[in-house]
Design a protein around this motif. Structure first.
Motif, PDB file in Angstrom:
ATOM      1  N   MET A 124       0.786  -1.126   0.111  1.00  0.00           N
ATOM      2  CA  MET A 124       0.158  -0.014  -0.076  1.00  0.00           C
ATOM      3  C   MET A 124       0.822   1.098   0.034  1.00  0.00           C
ATOM      4  SD  MET A 124      -2.821   1.083   2.660  1.00  0.00           S
ATOM      5  CE  MET A 124      -3.995  -0.075   2.147  1.00  0.00           C
ATOM      6  N   THR A 125       0.421   2.313  -0.526  1.00  0.00           N
ATOM      7  CA  THR A 125       1.168   3.508  -0.737  1.00  0.00           C
ATOM      8  C   THR A 125       1.325   4.262   0.804  1.00  0.00           C
ATOM      9  OG1 THR A 125      -0.883   4.614  -1.276  1.00  0.00           O
ATOM     10  CG2 THR A 125       0.480   4.135  -3.167  1.00  0.00           C
ATOM     11  N   GLU A 126       2.217   5.000   1.019  1.00  0.00           N
ATOM     12  CA  GLU A 126       2.585   5.567   2.332  1.00  0.00           C
ATOM     13  C   GLU A 126       1.374   6.407   2.383  1.00  0.00           C
ATOM     14  OE1 GLU A 126       5.781   8.635   4.519  1.00  0.00           O
ATOM     15  OE2 GLU A 126       6.117   7.575   2.564  1.00  0.00           O
ATOM     16  N   ARG A 127       0.642   6.485   3.879  1.00  0.00           N
ATOM     17  CA  ARG A 127      -0.219   7.265   4.127  1.00  0.00           C
ATOM     18  C   ARG A 127      -0.253   8.752   4.095  1.00  0.00           C
ATOM     19  NH1 ARG A 127      -5.491   6.875   5.824  1.00  0.00           N
ATOM     20  NH2 ARG A 127      -6.407   8.004   7.281  1.00  0.00           N
ATOM     21  N   VAL A 128      -0.841   9.506   3.655  1.00  0.00           N
ATOM     22  CA  VAL A 128      -0.937  11.125   3.826  1.00  0.00           C
ATOM     23  C   VAL A 128      -1.755  11.588   4.908  1.00  0.00           C
ATOM     24  CG1 VAL A 128      -1.203  13.034   2.564  1.00  0.00           C
ATOM     25  CG2 VAL A 128      -0.335  11.256   1.255  1.00  0.00           C
ATOM     26  N   TYR A 129      -1.114  12.287   6.008  1.00  0.00           N
ATOM     27  CA  TYR A 129      -1.625  12.559   6.993  1.00  0.00           C
ATOM     28  C   TYR A 129      -2.200  14.235   6.777  1.00  0.00           C
ATOM     29  CZ  TYR A 129      -0.248   8.654   9.174  1.00  0.00           C
ATOM     30  OH  TYR A 129       0.096   7.256   9.724  1.00  0.00           O
ATOM     31  N   LEU A 130      -3.105  14.460   7.640  1.00  0.00           N
ATOM     32  CA  LEU A 130      -3.771  15.940   7.498  1.00  0.00           C
ATOM     33  C   LEU A 130      -2.643  16.933   7.942  1.00  0.00           C
ATOM     34  CD1 LEU A 130      -7.285  15.854   9.561  1.00  0.00           C
ATOM     35  CD2 LEU A 130      -6.848  15.775   6.887  1.00  0.00           C
ATOM     36  N   SER A 131      -1.918  16.483   9.023  1.00  0.00           N
ATOM     37  CA  SER A 131      -1.099  17.575   9.486  1.00  0.00           C
ATOM     38  C   SER A 131      -0.064  16.954  10.137  1.00  0.00           C
ATOM     39  CB  SER A 131      -1.531  18.723  10.224  1.00  0.00           C
ATOM     40  OG  SER A 131      -0.656  19.750  10.572  1.00  0.00           O
ATOM     41  N   ALA A 132       1.031  16.223   9.438  1.00  0.00           N
ATOM     42  CA  ALA A 132       2.153  15.450  10.080  1.00  0.00           C
ATOM     43  C   ALA A 132       3.190  16.402  10.738  1.00  0.00           C
ATOM     44  CB  ALA A 132       2.644  14.548   9.191  1.00  0.00           C
ATOM     45  N   PRO A 133       3.789  16.191  11.956  1.00  0.00           N
ATOM     46  CA  PRO A 133       4.716  17.046  12.299  1.00  0.00           C
ATOM     47  C   PRO A 133       5.935  17.529  11.122  1.00  0.00           C
ATOM     48  CG  PRO A 133       4.471  15.346  13.852  1.00  0.00           C
ATOM     49  CD  PRO A 133       3.753  14.984  12.659  1.00  0.00           C
ATOM     50  N   ASP A 134       6.323  18.664  11.345  1.00  0.00           N
ATOM     51  CA  ASP A 134       7.378  19.260  10.356  1.00  0.00           C
ATOM     52  C   ASP A 134       8.842  19.431  11.210  1.00  0.00           C
ATOM     53  OD1 ASP A 134       8.866  20.306   8.598  1.00  0.00           O
ATOM     54  OD2 ASP A 134       7.626  21.803   7.678  1.00  0.00           O
ATOM     55  N   VAL A 135       9.641  18.403  11.333  1.00  0.00           N
ATOM     56  CA  VAL A 135      10.728  18.331  11.996  1.00  0.00           C
ATOM     57  C   VAL A 135      11.723  18.017  11.178  1.00  0.00           C
ATOM     58  CG1 VAL A 135       9.586  18.396  14.343  1.00  0.00           C
ATOM     59  CG2 VAL A 135      10.410  16.516  13.154  1.00  0.00           C
ATOM     60  N   GLY A 136      13.063  18.455  11.452  1.00  0.00           N
ATOM     61  CA  GLY A 136      14.222  18.181  10.569  1.00  0.00           C
ATOM     62  C   GLY A 136      15.755  18.396  11.460  1.00  0.00           C
ATOM     63  N   ALA A 137      16.580  18.872  10.439  1.00  0.00           N
ATOM     64  CA  ALA A 137      17.902  19.043  10.986  1.00  0.00           C
ATOM     65  C   ALA A 137      18.035  20.045  12.049  1.00  0.00           C
ATOM     66  CB  ALA A 137      18.747  19.467  10.024  1.00  0.00           C
ATOM     67  N   ALA A 138      17.356  21.315  12.098  1.00  0.00           N
ATOM     68  CA  ALA A 138      17.519  22.306  13.435  1.00  0.00           C
ATOM     69  C   ALA A 138      16.642  21.678  14.377  1.00  0.00           C
ATOM     70  CB  ALA A 138      16.203  23.397  12.572  1.00  0.00           C
ATOM     71  N   GLU A 139      15.685  21.123  14.212  1.00  0.00           N
ATOM     72  CA  GLU A 139      15.277  20.642  15.707  1.00  0.00           C
ATOM     73  C   GLU A 139      16.062  19.553  16.199  1.00  0.00           C
ATOM     74  OE1 GLU A 139      11.899  22.229  13.310  1.00  0.00           O
ATOM     75  OE2 GLU A 139      13.452  20.977  12.877  1.00  0.00           O
ATOM     76  N   GLU A 140      16.557  18.603  15.339  1.00  0.00           N
ATOM     77  CA  GLU A 140      17.641  17.589  16.050  1.00  0.00           C
ATOM     78  C   GLU A 140      18.796  18.263  16.745  1.00  0.00           C
ATOM     79  OE1 GLU A 140      20.245  13.845  14.249  1.00  0.00           O
ATOM     80  OE2 GLU A 140      19.087  15.043  12.873  1.00  0.00           O
ATOM     81  N   ALA A 141      19.256  19.190  15.929  1.00  0.00           N
ATOM     82  CA  ALA A 141      20.486  19.950  16.616  1.00  0.00           C
ATOM     83  C   ALA A 141      20.193  20.598  17.940  1.00  0.00           C
ATOM     84  CB  ALA A 141      20.943  21.172  15.722  1.00  0.00           C
ATOM     85  N   CYS A 142      19.143  21.373  18.149  1.00  0.00           N
ATOM     86  CA  CYS A 142      18.494  21.866  19.435  1.00  0.00           C
ATOM     87  C   CYS A 142      18.449  21.016  20.332  1.00  0.00           C
ATOM     88  CB  CYS A 142      17.283  22.645  19.019  1.00  0.00           C
ATOM     89  SG  CYS A 142      17.524  24.364  18.195  1.00  0.00           S
ATOM     90  N   LEU A 143      17.788  19.692  20.011  1.00  0.00           N
ATOM     91  CA  LEU A 143      17.524  18.667  21.098  1.00  0.00           C
ATOM     92  C   LEU A 143      18.892  18.170  21.478  1.00  0.00           C
ATOM     93  CD1 LEU A 143      15.434  16.804  22.376  1.00  0.00           C
ATOM     94  CD2 LEU A 143      15.258  15.201  20.542  1.00  0.00           C
ATOM     95  N   VAL A 144      19.885  17.703  20.656  1.00  0.00           N
ATOM     96  CA  VAL A 144      20.776  17.198  21.049  1.00  0.00           C
ATOM     97  C   VAL A 144      21.737  18.108  21.995  1.00  0.00           C
ATOM     98  CG1 VAL A 144      23.283  16.570  20.136  1.00  0.00           C
ATOM     99  CG2 VAL A 144      21.122  15.544  18.904  1.00  0.00           C
ATOM    100  N   GLU A 145      21.581  19.467  21.653  1.00  0.00           N
ATOM    101  CA  GLU A 145      22.391  20.510  22.384  1.00  0.00           C
ATOM    102  C   GLU A 145      21.788  20.403  23.614  1.00  0.00           C
ATOM    103  OE1 GLU A 145      23.344  25.057  22.300  1.00  0.00           O
ATOM    104  OE2 GLU A 145      22.268  24.140  20.705  1.00  0.00           O
ATOM    105  N   ALA A 146      20.501  20.444  23.929  1.00  0.00           N
ATOM    106  CA  ALA A 146      19.669  20.361  25.207  1.00  0.00           C
ATOM    107  C   ALA A 146      20.091  18.926  25.915  1.00  0.00           C
ATOM    108  CB  ALA A 146      18.101  20.305  25.041  1.00  0.00           C
TER     109      ALA A 146
END
Length: 380
Positions: free
Chosen positions: A1-23
């Motif tokens: 089955m094709t990947e599900r498309v959600y109404l509003s999936a979280p939009d997170v990436g490298a910037a969020e990862e960097a801040c989380l690792v720093e914390a």
């Protein structure tokens, strides 16, 4: 089955990862820390408020907002019927009674004329109306220039549920800048997310202090654990606040992406009889969190549920507009002043995938599915 498309999936990436690792590397793993402090300050500055209090959810923020105003058993809180259950639930948590007010048909937001009518009738009957809690629907601010004037006239606190409207405006003022208190949600599907979380904003130092106190189990400032009030474990963690700070930097970018989706949907339905964008004729100040269609079956020749079923077959999520609180079984006996607008929106509205994390290819898949359905079911 094709990947599900959600109404509003979280939009997170490298910037969020960097801040989380720093914390993480900072050692501030336990609930509070410097990222919480900075997130509160940055949110308050963005909205133009004096104080922000980062909390575990938007629901927690609503609950504490009400408690900070002394609301409890025997009190009435006027609120929007066109909303998610969290708004009404927070009122019930305090022991107060939610009284539901219907909406304007073009926005889904609280109808100021109905608010005034209900408020006047209740006050004349000698009942204790202790707060007004309007809700900003799908990223469009309510008519606060009128609602706030009514609240001030009757001397009733105005607590703004801006859970869905971060980044929107009304008359040039940001969502969250209106009212005595405003709350945002950072749930996983919101315009920006901290996974789970919320924020209470106010210009009242005493309110901010009371909310912080209640949110940390109402601990007294002594060496041992001392409690004279019932408190709550409602604070946002430092790690989640770090994600929120990265999201806040990207907020305008994410809103712009959602607006692109809104404009593309407008083009897609252009000329399709009986189908319109909900609130689309006056959305320049919206954050475009979610885009919904209104479908008049007597003109379109199909119902919102028909399009939803087709999208579901393509593994694409869609959803009706909020089911009004006054027709929810749990609130069947609640008092209300309604005009039928919210029930009509629930019957005819369909919310489409709107998230800023969608790729060009994913969004095209949604567009193609809708276009194919239109071609098969209606005249253009």
């Amino acid at each position: 089955m094709t990947e599900r498309v959600y109404l509003s999936a979280p939009d997170v990436g490298a910037a969020e990862e960097a801040c989380l690792v720093e914390a993480l590397r900072s050692g501030w793993i336990a609930p509070l820390g410097p990222d919480v402090d900075s997130f509160e300050q940055e949110m308050a500055q963005r909205i133009g408020r004096r104080y922000g209090v980062a909390l575990s959810s938007g629901t927690a923020a609503l609950h504490l907002a009400l408690l900070s105003k002394g609301i409890g058993p025997g009190d009435i809180v006027l609120t929007s019927t066109m909303t998610f259950a969290a708004t009404a639930n927070a009122i019930v948590y305090t022991g107060a009674e939610p009284y539901f007010i219907d909406c304007l048909p073009d926005t889904g937001n609280m109808d100021p004329s109905l608010l005034r009518e209900a408020l006047q009738d209740l006050v004349e009957a000698g009942e204790r109306v202790q707060a007004i809690v309007p809700v900003d629907l799908l990223g469009k601010s309510a008519n606060y220039s009128e609602i706030q004037a009514i609240a001030e006239e009757y001397k009733v606190p105005l607590i703004v549920d801006a859970a869905e409207s971060l980044g929107a405006k009304h008359e040039g003022k940001p969502a969250g800048a209106w009212g005595d208190i405003a709350v945002f949600s950072f749930n996983g599907n919101k315009i920006m997310t901290t996974s789970g979380g919320g924020m209470l904003l106010t210009d009242d130092e005493d309110v901010a202090a009371k909310v912080r106190y209640l949110a940390t189990q109402a601990r007294q400032p002594v060496v041992h654990y001392e409690h004279v009030d019932i408190g709550y474990n409602y604070r946002l963690s430092n790690l989640l606040a770090a994600i929120g700070r990265a999201q806040l930097v990207r907020l305008d970018e994410m809103i712009a992406k959602r607006r692109q989706h809104r404009e593309a949907y407008k083009q897609l339905i252009a000329g399709v009889h009986g189908v319109s964008i909900f609130g689309g004729e006056d959305d320049q100040n919206d954050n475009c969190w979610l885009t919904s269609l209104l479908i008049d079956p007597s003109i379109a020749g199909f119902h919102a549920a028909d399009l939803s079923a087709e999208l579901s077959m393509q593994n694409i999520e869609s959803r009706p507009l909020w089911k009004p609180m006054h027709v929810q079984p749990v609130f069947a006996d609640a008092r209300r002043l309604v005009n039928g607008s919210s029930e009509q929106l629930f019957k005819t509205g369909l919310t489409l995938p709107s998230g800023s994390a969608m790729t060009v290819q994913t969004f095209k898949r949604v567009q193609d599915a809708i276009a194919t359905f239109f071609e098969s079911r209606c005249s253009v």
